[in-house]
Design a protein around this motif. Structure first.
Motif, PDB file in Angstrom:
ATOM      1  N   VAL A   1      11.751   2.156  -8.492  1.00 42.74           N
ATOM      2  CA  VAL A   1      12.687   1.134  -8.980  1.00 42.74           C
ATOM      3  C   VAL A   1      13.995   1.299  -8.219  1.00 42.74           C
ATOM      4  O   VAL A   1      14.439   2.429  -7.979  1.00 42.74           O
ATOM      5  N   GLY A   2      14.584   0.191  -7.824  1.00 41.73           N
ATOM      6  CA  GLY A   2      15.863   0.265  -7.143  1.00 41.73           C
ATOM      7  C   GLY A   2      16.678  -0.979  -7.408  1.00 41.73           C
ATOM      8  O   GLY A   2      16.335  -1.779  -8.280  1.00 41.73           O
ATOM      9  N   TYR A   3      17.764  -1.121  -6.640  1.00 40.81           N
ATOM     10  CA  TYR A   3      18.488  -2.378  -6.740  1.00 40.81           C
ATOM     11  C   TYR A   3      19.080  -2.740  -5.387  1.00 40.81           C
ATOM     12  O   TYR A   3      19.340  -1.876  -4.545  1.00 40.81           O
ATOM     13  N   HIS A   4      19.196  -4.028  -5.186  1.00 41.57           N
ATOM     14  CA  HIS A   4      19.712  -4.529  -3.925  1.00 41.57           C
ATOM     15  C   HIS A   4      21.230  -4.476  -3.971  1.00 41.57           C
ATOM     16  O   HIS A   4      21.864  -5.162  -4.784  1.00 41.57           O
ATOM     17  N   VAL A   5      21.809  -3.638  -3.102  1.00 38.66           N
ATOM     18  CA  VAL A   5      23.248  -3.410  -3.164  1.00 38.66           C
ATOM     19  C   VAL A   5      24.015  -4.710  -2.882  1.00 38.66           C
ATOM     20  O   VAL A   5      25.088  -4.945  -3.441  1.00 38.66           O
ATOM     21  N   GLY A   6      23.434  -5.546  -2.040  1.00 36.13           N
ATOM     22  CA  GLY A   6      24.116  -6.784  -1.652  1.00 36.13           C
ATOM     23  C   GLY A   6      24.166  -7.849  -2.731  1.00 36.13           C
ATOM     24  O   GLY A   6      24.925  -8.812  -2.621  1.00 36.13           O
ATOM     25  N   SER A   7      23.348  -7.698  -3.770  1.00 40.11           N
ATOM     26  CA  SER A   7      23.366  -8.727  -4.819  1.00 40.11           C
ATOM     27  C   SER A   7      23.394  -8.123  -6.219  1.00 40.11           C
ATOM     28  O   SER A   7      23.723  -8.804  -7.181  1.00 40.11           O
ATOM     29  N   GLY A   8      23.033  -6.845  -6.315  1.00 39.41           N
ATOM     30  CA  GLY A   8      22.929  -6.194  -7.629  1.00 39.41           C
ATOM     31  C   GLY A   8      21.579  -6.439  -8.279  1.00 39.41           C
ATOM     32  O   GLY A   8      21.315  -5.961  -9.386  1.00 39.41           O
ATOM     33  N   ALA A   9      20.677  -7.171  -7.598  1.00 43.13           N
ATOM     34  CA  ALA A   9      19.396  -7.528  -8.222  1.00 43.13           C
ATOM     35  C   ALA A   9      18.488  -6.314  -8.382  1.00 43.13           C
ATOM     36  O   ALA A   9      18.341  -5.518  -7.444  1.00 43.13           O
ATOM     37  N   PRO A  10      17.854  -6.164  -9.561  1.00 37.57           N
ATOM     38  CA  PRO A  10      16.892  -5.079  -9.737  1.00 37.57           C
ATOM     39  C   PRO A  10      15.613  -5.349  -8.944  1.00 37.57           C
ATOM     40  O   PRO A  10      15.228  -6.512  -8.761  1.00 37.57           O
ATOM     41  N   VAL A  11      14.978  -4.281  -8.487  1.00 39.79           N
ATOM     42  CA  VAL A  11      13.765  -4.414  -7.666  1.00 39.79           C
ATOM     43  C   VAL A  11      12.746  -3.379  -8.137  1.00 39.79           C
ATOM     44  O   VAL A  11      13.099  -2.221  -8.395  1.00 39.79           O
ATOM     45  N   THR A  12      11.494  -3.806  -8.273  1.00 38.41           N
ATOM     46  CA  THR A  12      10.419  -2.825  -8.487  1.00 38.41           C
ATOM     47  C   THR A  12       9.467  -2.909  -7.297  1.00 38.41           C
ATOM     48  O   THR A  12       9.231  -3.981  -6.758  1.00 38.41           O
ATOM     49  N   ILE A  13       8.948  -1.756  -6.907  1.00 34.70           N
ATOM     50  CA  ILE A  13       8.001  -1.723  -5.793  1.00 34.70           C
ATOM     51  C   ILE A  13       6.770  -0.953  -6.258  1.00 34.70           C
ATOM     52  O   ILE A  13       6.854   0.242  -6.583  1.00 34.70           O
ATOM     53  N   ALA A  14       5.633  -1.651  -6.322  1.00 28.70           N
ATOM     54  CA  ALA A  14       4.379  -0.986  -6.685  1.00 28.70           C
ATOM     55  C   ALA A  14       3.700  -0.523  -5.402  1.00 28.70           C
ATOM     56  O   ALA A  14       3.617  -1.276  -4.429  1.00 28.70           O
ATOM     57  N   ALA A  15       3.243   0.735  -5.378  1.00 33.13           N
ATOM     58  CA  ALA A  15       2.627   1.268  -4.164  1.00 33.13           C
ATOM     59  C   ALA A  15       1.528   2.247  -4.523  1.00 33.13           C
ATOM     60  O   ALA A  15       1.630   2.976  -5.510  1.00 33.13           O
ATOM     61  N   LYS A  16       0.475   2.249  -3.693  1.00 35.58           N
ATOM     62  CA  LYS A  16      -0.595   3.235  -3.911  1.00 35.58           C
ATOM     63  C   LYS A  16      -0.144   4.624  -3.463  1.00 35.58           C
ATOM     64  O   LYS A  16      -0.624   5.632  -3.946  1.00 35.58           O
ATOM     65  N   ALA A  17       0.734   4.655  -2.469  1.00 37.10           N
ATOM     66  CA  ALA A  17       1.290   5.932  -1.999  1.00 37.10           C
ATOM     67  C   ALA A  17       2.757   5.728  -1.656  1.00 37.10           C
ATOM     68  O   ALA A  17       3.136   4.667  -1.142  1.00 37.10           O
TER      69      ALA A  17
ATOM     70  N   GLN B   1      -8.447   5.405  -0.850  1.00 39.16           N
ATOM     71  CA  GLN B   1      -9.177   5.838  -2.050  1.00 39.16           C
ATOM     72  C   GLN B   1      -8.574   5.315  -3.355  1.00 39.16           C
ATOM     73  O   GLN B   1      -9.275   5.170  -4.350  1.00 39.16           O
ATOM     74  N   ALA B   2      -7.280   5.055  -3.349  1.00 37.89           N
ATOM     75  CA  ALA B   2      -6.610   4.748  -4.624  1.00 37.89           C
ATOM     76  C   ALA B   2      -6.780   3.277  -5.006  1.00 37.89           C
ATOM     77  O   ALA B   2      -6.849   2.401  -4.147  1.00 37.89           O
ATOM     78  N   ALA B   3      -6.838   3.052  -6.300  1.00 34.47           N
ATOM     79  CA  ALA B   3      -6.896   1.674  -6.792  1.00 34.47           C
ATOM     80  C   ALA B   3      -5.499   1.060  -6.684  1.00 34.47           C
ATOM     81  O   ALA B   3      -4.502   1.773  -6.558  1.00 34.47           O
ATOM     82  N   ARG B   4      -5.442  -0.261  -6.742  1.00 35.29           N
ATOM     83  CA  ARG B   4      -4.157  -0.944  -6.682  1.00 35.29           C
ATOM     84  C   ARG B   4      -3.272  -0.498  -7.846  1.00 35.29           C
ATOM     85  O   ARG B   4      -3.740  -0.349  -8.970  1.00 35.29           O
ATOM     86  N   ARG B   5      -2.020  -0.245  -7.573  1.00 33.45           N
ATOM     87  CA  ARG B   5      -1.081   0.222  -8.595  1.00 33.45           C
ATOM     88  C   ARG B   5      -0.186  -0.918  -9.046  1.00 33.45           C
ATOM     89  O   ARG B   5       0.191  -1.767  -8.239  1.00 33.45           O
ATOM     90  N   GLN B   6       0.159  -0.873 -10.287  1.00 35.98           N
ATOM     91  CA  GLN B   6       1.131  -1.849 -10.782  1.00 35.98           C
ATOM     92  C   GLN B   6       2.272  -1.099 -11.429  1.00 35.98           C
ATOM     93  O   GLN B   6       2.056  -0.015 -11.989  1.00 35.98           O
ATOM     94  N   VAL B   7       3.450  -1.643 -11.320  1.00 37.64           N
ATOM     95  CA  VAL B   7       4.560  -1.065 -12.074  1.00 37.64           C
ATOM     96  C   VAL B   7       4.611  -1.808 -13.402  1.00 37.64           C
ATOM     97  O   VAL B   7       5.045  -2.955 -13.468  1.00 37.64           O
ATOM     98  N   ARG B   8       4.104  -1.138 -14.462  1.00 36.45           N
ATOM     99  CA  ARG B   8       4.120  -1.795 -15.775  1.00 36.45           C
ATOM    100  C   ARG B   8       5.527  -1.695 -16.356  1.00 36.45           C
ATOM    101  O   ARG B   8       6.245  -0.724 -16.072  1.00 36.45           O
ATOM    102  N   PRO B   9       5.918  -2.644 -17.166  1.00 32.35           N
ATOM    103  CA  PRO B   9       7.284  -2.607 -17.715  1.00 32.35           C
ATOM    104  C   PRO B   9       7.602  -1.260 -18.366  1.00 32.35           C
ATOM    105  O   PRO B   9       8.695  -0.722 -18.172  1.00 32.35           O
TER     106      PRO B   9
ATOM    107  N   ASP C   1       0.850  -1.204   0.000  1.00 35.40           N
ATOM    108  CA  ASP C   1       0.000   0.000   0.000  1.00 35.40           C
ATOM    109  C   ASP C   1       0.879   1.245   0.000  1.00 35.40           C
ATOM    110  O   ASP C   1       0.764   2.123  -0.835  1.00 35.40           O
ATOM    111  N   VAL C   2       1.748   1.308   1.023  1.00 36.47           N
ATOM    112  CA  VAL C   2       2.596   2.498   1.191  1.00 36.47           C
ATOM    113  C   VAL C   2       4.059   2.086   1.106  1.00 36.47           C
ATOM    114  O   VAL C   2       4.503   1.191   1.837  1.00 36.47           O
ATOM    115  N   LEU C   3       4.790   2.743   0.224  1.00 39.34           N
ATOM    116  CA  LEU C   3       6.243   2.584   0.170  1.00 39.34           C
ATOM    117  C   LEU C   3       6.871   3.770   0.893  1.00 39.34           C
ATOM    118  O   LEU C   3       6.552   4.926   0.588  1.00 39.34           O
TER     119      LEU C   3
END
Ligand SMILES: Cc1cc2nc3c(=O)[nH]c(=O)nc-3n(C[C@H](O)[C@H](O)[C@H](O)COP(=O)(O)OP(=O)(O)OC[C@H]3O[C@@H](n4cnc5c(N)ncnc54)[C@H](O)[C@@H]3O)c2cc1C
Length: 604
Positions: A175-191, A412-420, A9-11
């Protein structure tokens, strides 16, 4: 590599006091929360390093009133505070302090009351503390403990957020990345709550951690937010300079000045602050902008201490009073061959705090729906100069507000997605593989950061001129050219050079914003001192804004008196910012209750 996809919900980005309080408040309001920090949770930014004071008009020991706190904040801000935000800070501070008290932070007490001390610029004892050394760690630990109690809060350290995701004009996560592995990360959030702290790592001498290179300002700018007051960087006047002191915080002298006063002396061992408008007379009353001004001017006049600062002396204090004020720190000093009964130390200004930041309204909402801000990353509250103790307060108050607002949006907000397609550019950078390109391995990112820090210290420091600022802008542009548009090598675990590339990408943008805003402000005010425009000018009592269009920064302000509405130069002047409201009538000092007790000091 496919990104690790997180949904919440919240990032909350950043886990200093602002981010942690935002997370607690959002969870209390029923939201699922995810905290991301590029460092360890609660241990990465300024909060955990803050030693001392938190300003709040509790009025436990002497009568106080948030209106008196407000009047001092406005006076310190040299006419530029966002009065709505400053008012909220002062009004809601006591409640946050009491809530932390209930959570067991351990505020120092005298006779059963929460104790308060007088800090420069406050008209009475108003700053609470834990023990003058551990206030920040205690605040951070207390908030971390509360986080641990809430099942609705998930958290991830070593997760560096690289960009916000904007979808249909609204922020939909990051969008971020995990410093410990280099893995890309996406986080979808309504707020999303941005609580990434300040930018002072950009300066050579600073009190910052490695995570304080101004990421949040750059993220907000690229997403489409407005920054304000970026020219106002606060220099802490008495950062430790000499002799060499290992294992101590450079701003360590502050708590002892609270306790014992201490004398600021020039190279001839003479007190000098009276020459610059305030006689400290062994006490600790001079606000940071004036103290910085006085020290730098003494040095320039050839009256500095040997290493280019001023002396701070406690030689007038007895060994016993030093021991009781400094406690075990006396032994740490002795291990560094410093005996305060027989010698002064040298101090000089260091970059410490940023008054500017992301423009927000009273709910901590930015102009971008879905994005809220909290803490030092917020712009405008403290105007041109921050009052001691107000920074942790703003982190607490605005963190709590931002968390509440974010949770309200979730309902109030609908679910958010991080589209490619929304995350493509940021993921492209995070996953970039330039290992085949020789040109990218040539850039020495650590050396580039050091160069930037020198440029900022030498040409965008406490004293500025048009010539210096334009030189800085040219040098920053040159560094940006050297950095290139792709990080070095390919993603890997703990690749610090790659992390520095992302740091520099942000630092160069933010450095440009600070230098460009400073170049445009042709007056001196608070922390922004122009040697070529030494006076504070009434028609400059306005905020400048910084926005980004197609990678270019636009610095704007309302038309100056007589300037008309035409743009000046190529920077888009006269564009968008609203004029400041007049000072609020009902909140003048004359309306306030007099401070009680004999401890009150004149505001300076
Ligand atoms: C040495 C020192 C002493 C101080 N003493 C005092 C004092 O006594 N009283 C006072 O009022 N103020 C003091 N201040 C100022 C005050 O501590 C700060 O303004 C305040 O703590 C800021 O809180 P914050 O939560 O906004 O940011 P911070 O506490 O700085 O936290 C920001 C967090 O964001 C994270 N972050 C940053 N970028 C990213 C990213 N891209 N991705 C993920 N995470 C990210 C960082 O790792 C960090 O954990 C002091 C500051 C310093 C440096």
């Amino acid at each position: 590599m496919d990104p690790i996809a997180i949904d919440t919900d919240v990032l909350v980005v950043g886990s200093g006091a602002a981010g942690l309080y935002a997370a607690i408040e959002a969870a209390r309001a029923g939201a699922a929360v995810f905290i991301a920090d590029r460092s360890l949770i609660g241990r990465g930014g300024a909060t955990v390093m803050a030693q001392m004071t938190v300003a709040a008009a509790l009025g436990e020991e002497v009568p106080d009133d948030p209106r008196a706190h407000f009047a001092d904040t406005i006076a310190a801000g040299r006419g530029l505070c966002d009065e709505k935000l400053a008012q909220l800070l002062c009004e809601e501070a006591p409640d946050c302090i009491r809530e932390l008290d209930g959570w067991g932070v351990g505020w120092a007490r005298r006779n059963g009351h929460i104790a308060a001390t007088t800090a420069p610029g406050h008209d009475r004892p108003r700053c609470v503390y834990v023990d003058f050394i551990n206030t920040g760690p205690a605040v951070s630990k207390t908030l971390r403990k509360e986080i641990a109690r809430k099942a609705a809060i998930r958290k991830a350290g070593d997760l560096c957020i690289v960009d916000l995701v904007v979808r249909d004009g609204e922020v939909a996560g990051a969008v971020g990345y995990h410093v410990g592995s280099g893995a890309p990360v996406t986080i979808a959030a309504k707020a999303t709550v941005l609580a990434t702290g300040g930018l002072t790592r950009m300066f050579r001498r600073n009190s910052a951690s490695a995570n304080m290179g101004g990421d949040g300002y750059a993220l907000a700018l690229r997403a489409g937010c407005t920054l304000i007051d970026m020219e106002f960087v606060q220099f802490f006047p008495i950062g430790h300079l000499a002799p060499r002191l290992v294992g101590m915080d450079p701003i360590m002298w502050d708590p002892f000045r609270y306790k014992l006063g201490g004398r600021l002396l020039n190279g001839s061992m003479e007190e000098f602050t009276s020459t610059y408008g305030s006689d400290e007379d062994g006490k600790y009353v001079l606000p940071r902008d004036l103290a910085t001004y006085a020290i730098v001017k003494e040095v320039e006049a050839g009256r500095g201490s040997p290493h280019g600062g001023a002396y701070l002396s406690f030689q007038h204090c007895s060994a016993q009073s030093l021991r009781s004020a400094f406690g075990p720190v006396i032994d740490r000093l002795a291990a560094n061959h410093i005996d305060l009964t027989t010698m002064p130390v040298e101090v000089a200004p260091i970059a410490h705090y940023h008054m500017g930041g992301v423009k927000a309204d009273a709910t901590m909402a930015t102009e971008l729906p879905g994005l809220f801000v909290a803490g030092e990353v917020v712009g405008g509250t403290n105007g041109a100069n921050r009052l001691s103790g107000n920074a942790i307060t703003e982190a607490l108050v605005f963190g709590r507000r931002a968390g509440k607002s974010a949770a309200a949006r979730v309902k109030q907000a609908a679910r958010r997605q991080v589209r490619p397609q929304d995350a493509a550019a940021a993921l492209d950078l995070v996953r970039a593989d330039t290992s085949e390109k020789a040109s990218n391995t040539a850039a020495n990112t650590a050396a580039m950061i050091a160069r930037l820090q020198s440029i900022m210290a030498d040409d965008v420091g406490p004293f500025r001129t048009g010539i210096k600022l334009r030189r800085a802008l040219a040098a920053i542009a040159e560094l940006a050219g050297e950095l290139g548009d792709r990080p070095p090598r390919r993603a890997a675990a703990f690749d610090l050079e790659r992390l520095e590339w992302f740091d520099l990408r942000n630092m160069l943008t933010v450095a440009r914003a600070v230098a460009a805003a400073a170049e445009q402000r042709t007056e001196s005010r608070g922390a922004h001192q122009r040697e070529d425009f030494p006076h504070s000018l009434p028609h400059w009592r306005l905020h400048q804004s910084v926005t980004m269009k197609s990678g270019e920064l636009i610095i704007a302000h309302p038309p100056l008196e007589g300037e008309g509405r035409t743009a000046e130069g190529s920077s888009g002047w006269g564009a968008s910012a609203a004029p400041l409201s007049p000072p609020p009538g009902p909140l003048t000092r004359a309306d306030l209750p007099p401070p009680g007790g004999g401890d009150a000091k004149a505001n300076v």
